[in-house]
Write a protein that holds these residues in place. Structure first.
Motif, PDB file in Angstrom:
ATOM      1  N   ASP A  88       0.457  -1.316  -0.107  1.00  0.00           N
ATOM      2  CA  ASP A  88       0.168   0.021   0.041  1.00  0.00           C
ATOM      3  C   ASP A  88       0.592   1.244  -0.162  1.00  0.00           C
ATOM      4  OD1 ASP A  88      -1.882   1.839  -0.076  1.00  0.00           O
ATOM      5  OD2 ASP A  88      -2.702   1.463   1.686  1.00  0.00           O
ATOM      6  N   VAL A  89       1.761   1.290  -1.105  1.00  0.00           N
ATOM      7  CA  VAL A  89       2.413   2.434  -1.189  1.00  0.00           C
ATOM      8  C   VAL A  89       1.538   3.892  -1.429  1.00  0.00           C
ATOM      9  CG1 VAL A  89       4.216   1.629  -1.463  1.00  0.00           C
ATOM     10  CG2 VAL A  89       3.204   1.988  -3.825  1.00  0.00           C
ATOM     11  N   ILE A  90       0.219   4.386  -2.304  1.00  0.00           N
ATOM     12  CA  ILE A  90      -0.640   5.211  -2.669  1.00  0.00           C
ATOM     13  C   ILE A  90      -1.428   5.926  -1.851  1.00  0.00           C
ATOM     14  CG2 ILE A  90      -2.584   5.965  -4.455  1.00  0.00           C
ATOM     15  CD1 ILE A  90      -1.879   3.077  -6.133  1.00  0.00           C
ATOM     16  N   SER A  91      -1.550   5.228  -0.530  1.00  0.00           N
ATOM     17  CA  SER A  91      -2.469   6.081   0.318  1.00  0.00           C
ATOM     18  C   SER A  91      -1.521   7.046   1.158  1.00  0.00           C
ATOM     19  CB  SER A  91      -3.266   5.351   1.150  1.00  0.00           C
ATOM     20  OG  SER A  91      -4.931   4.825  -0.036  1.00  0.00           O
ATOM     21  N   ALA A  92      -1.816   8.486   1.559  1.00  0.00           N
ATOM     22  CA  ALA A  92      -0.635   8.956   2.139  1.00  0.00           C
ATOM     23  C   ALA A  92      -1.962   9.366   4.219  1.00  0.00           C
ATOM     24  CB  ALA A  92      -1.018  10.220   1.666  1.00  0.00           C
ATOM     25  N   ARG A  93      -1.103   9.503   5.168  1.00  0.00           N
ATOM     26  CA  ARG A  93      -1.859   8.846   6.112  1.00  0.00           C
ATOM     27  C   ARG A  93      -2.219  10.528   7.008  1.00  0.00           C
ATOM     28  NH1 ARG A  93       0.843   7.379  10.695  1.00  0.00           N
ATOM     29  NH2 ARG A  93       2.553   8.205   9.735  1.00  0.00           N
ATOM     30  N   ASP A  94      -2.939  10.088   7.952  1.00  0.00           N
ATOM     31  CA  ASP A  94      -3.474  11.141   8.917  1.00  0.00           C
ATOM     32  C   ASP A  94      -2.660  10.962  10.292  1.00  0.00           C
ATOM     33  OD1 ASP A  94      -4.122  13.704  10.199  1.00  0.00           O
ATOM     34  OD2 ASP A  94      -6.338  13.398  10.059  1.00  0.00           O
ATOM     35  N   ALA A  95      -1.331  11.361  10.013  1.00  0.00           N
ATOM     36  CA  ALA A  95      -0.309  11.424  10.886  1.00  0.00           C
ATOM     37  C   ALA A  95      -0.708  11.897  12.919  1.00  0.00           C
ATOM     38  CB  ALA A  95       0.636  11.594  10.941  1.00  0.00           C
ATOM     39  N   THR A  96      -2.099  13.291  11.993  1.00  0.00           N
ATOM     40  CA  THR A  96      -2.279  14.373  12.986  1.00  0.00           C
ATOM     41  C   THR A  96      -3.291  13.281  14.128  1.00  0.00           C
ATOM     42  OG1 THR A  96      -4.045  14.372  12.689  1.00  0.00           O
ATOM     43  CG2 THR A  96      -1.943  16.119  11.582  1.00  0.00           C
ATOM     44  N   LYS A  97      -3.599  12.336  13.794  1.00  0.00           N
ATOM     45  CA  LYS A  97      -3.812  10.999  14.913  1.00  0.00           C
ATOM     46  C   LYS A  97      -3.333  10.435  15.836  1.00  0.00           C
ATOM     47  CE  LYS A  97      -8.347  12.643  13.322  1.00  0.00           C
ATOM     48  NZ  LYS A  97      -9.844  12.079  12.803  1.00  0.00           N
ATOM     49  N   ALA A  98      -2.293  10.348  14.716  1.00  0.00           N
ATOM     50  CA  ALA A  98      -0.692   9.146  15.622  1.00  0.00           C
ATOM     51  C   ALA A  98      -1.896   8.094  14.808  1.00  0.00           C
ATOM     52  CB  ALA A  98      -0.665   9.342  16.611  1.00  0.00           C
ATOM     53  N   PHE A  99      -1.687   6.953  15.678  1.00  0.00           N
ATOM     54  CA  PHE A  99      -2.425   5.644  15.359  1.00  0.00           C
ATOM     55  C   PHE A  99      -3.842   5.290  16.125  1.00  0.00           C
ATOM     56  CE2 PHE A  99      -0.483   5.088  19.905  1.00  0.00           C
ATOM     57  CZ  PHE A  99       0.976   5.238  19.209  1.00  0.00           C
TER      58      PHE A  99
END
Length: 327
Positions: free
Chosen positions: A29-40
């Protein structure tokens, strides 16, 4: 926007596209970016950010071809400085420029056979998560660069279970390098601390093996193992050893599907570092639901870079109302 033409579907907009068969540890899964503002702590449907995509899906008998064109890539959303979930706590990060990003493209071919599927994919994409370059003023600059990737994924049913396999090879993907700097709290008496220094392109490879088991009476089980890392040792890299991760998930619906329970446990960096999550969703009515989640982090490796995560245990409560906009 989406339009279908017999066996071809064309989509354009902010689209979440997931490659690979793994559910918890997807190396493909290399296409999606993450919302790291919510951590995990983000729910699964919130963790991925869509990309500005033009996508073509071509459906053939027991086959599928998917083509992607991303004119303006979106990077992972993150925080810095004193935010509790900052990637580099207490440090300013100069984000990458919003201009000059290259277009991206890729494709995936899937063949369906014997109740399972085999997919082959390839493309050129940016690293979504930022890597860091140390600036002369001791702030950091986020670094992103395009790289080529290819891989194979597959799943097959076996005696009521589903076997999953993911693999990905990434050519000259950026990896973090590090340097040793004096401890600012006691520069003359304390030892040095490891700090990010720059990003370096290296070949990387990853594999995931998984097993799904779904039952009506006992619920659904997921077991996955993943290993990923650079193809050769490099002392300049922050981490040049393969990263081994294990994950276990369990879910079940109760009370005529009005109550659902989900949980998973993941190890990261070392077997003794554990992230676990339990959540329950209860549908009070057809439009009102309550969601309760507990996330815990256990750090037992003694790694000083990870001790801060010991404070990240968190409890969430959410009430939702679903509007019917069709009325």
């Amino acid at each position: 926007w989406r339009k279908s033409f017999e066996n071809v579907s064309i989509s354009a907009g902010k689209i979440i596209t997931v490659w690979g068969k793994a559910d918890i540890l997807p190396v493909s899964d290399v296409i999606s970016a993450r919302d790291a503002t919510k951590a995990f702590f983000a729910q699964p449907q919130e963790a991925r950010l869509g990309q500005n995509t033009v996508r073509v899906d071509w459906f053939l008998p027991k086959q599928e071809i998917q083509l992607l064109f991303i004119p303006y890539p979106v990077n992972t959303r993150y925080t810095d400085r004193d935010h509790p979930y900052a990637l580099l706590p207490g440090v300013e990060i100069h984000k990458a420029s919003a201009y000059g990003r290259e277009v991206e493209g890729g494709g995936q071919y899937t063949a369906y056979l014997g109740g399972g599927a085999i997919s082959v994919f390839g493309g050129r994409f940016y690293n979504r998560d930022p890597l860091f370059r140390l600036r002369p003023d001791y702030s950091f600059e986020a670094v992103h660069a395009p790289y080529a990737t290819t891989g194979i994924s597959a799943n097959f049913p076996l005696r009521g279970m589903l076997l999953k396999f993911d693999s990905a090879y990434q050519f000259k993907r950026l990896s973090q390098t590090a340097t040793q700097l004096p401890n600012p709290q006691c520069p003359e008496t304390c030892g040095t601390i490891t700090m990010p220094y720059d990003a370096k392109g290296v070949d990387q490879v990853g594999f995931t093996l998984g097993l799904d088991y779904n039952t009506t009476e006992y619920g659904s089980f997921i077991l996955e193992y993943s290993v990923a890392g650079p193809t050769q040792k490099d002392p300049q890299l922050l981490r040049d050893d393969p990263l081994h991760s294990y994950a276990f998930g369990y879910s079940k619906n109760f009370v005529r599907d009005t109550l659902s329970f989900n949980s998973f446990v993941v190890t990261f960096l070392k077997y003794s570092n554990i992230l676990f999550r339990f959540n329950v969703t209860y549908k009070l009515t057809d439009v009102i639901s309550a969601y309760v989640q507990y996330t815990g982090v256990f750090i037992a490796s003694g790694d000083p870079d990870l001790r801060i995560f010991d404070k990240y245990d968190r409890f969430d409560l959410q009430l939702s109302y679903q509007f019917d906009l069709a009325k």
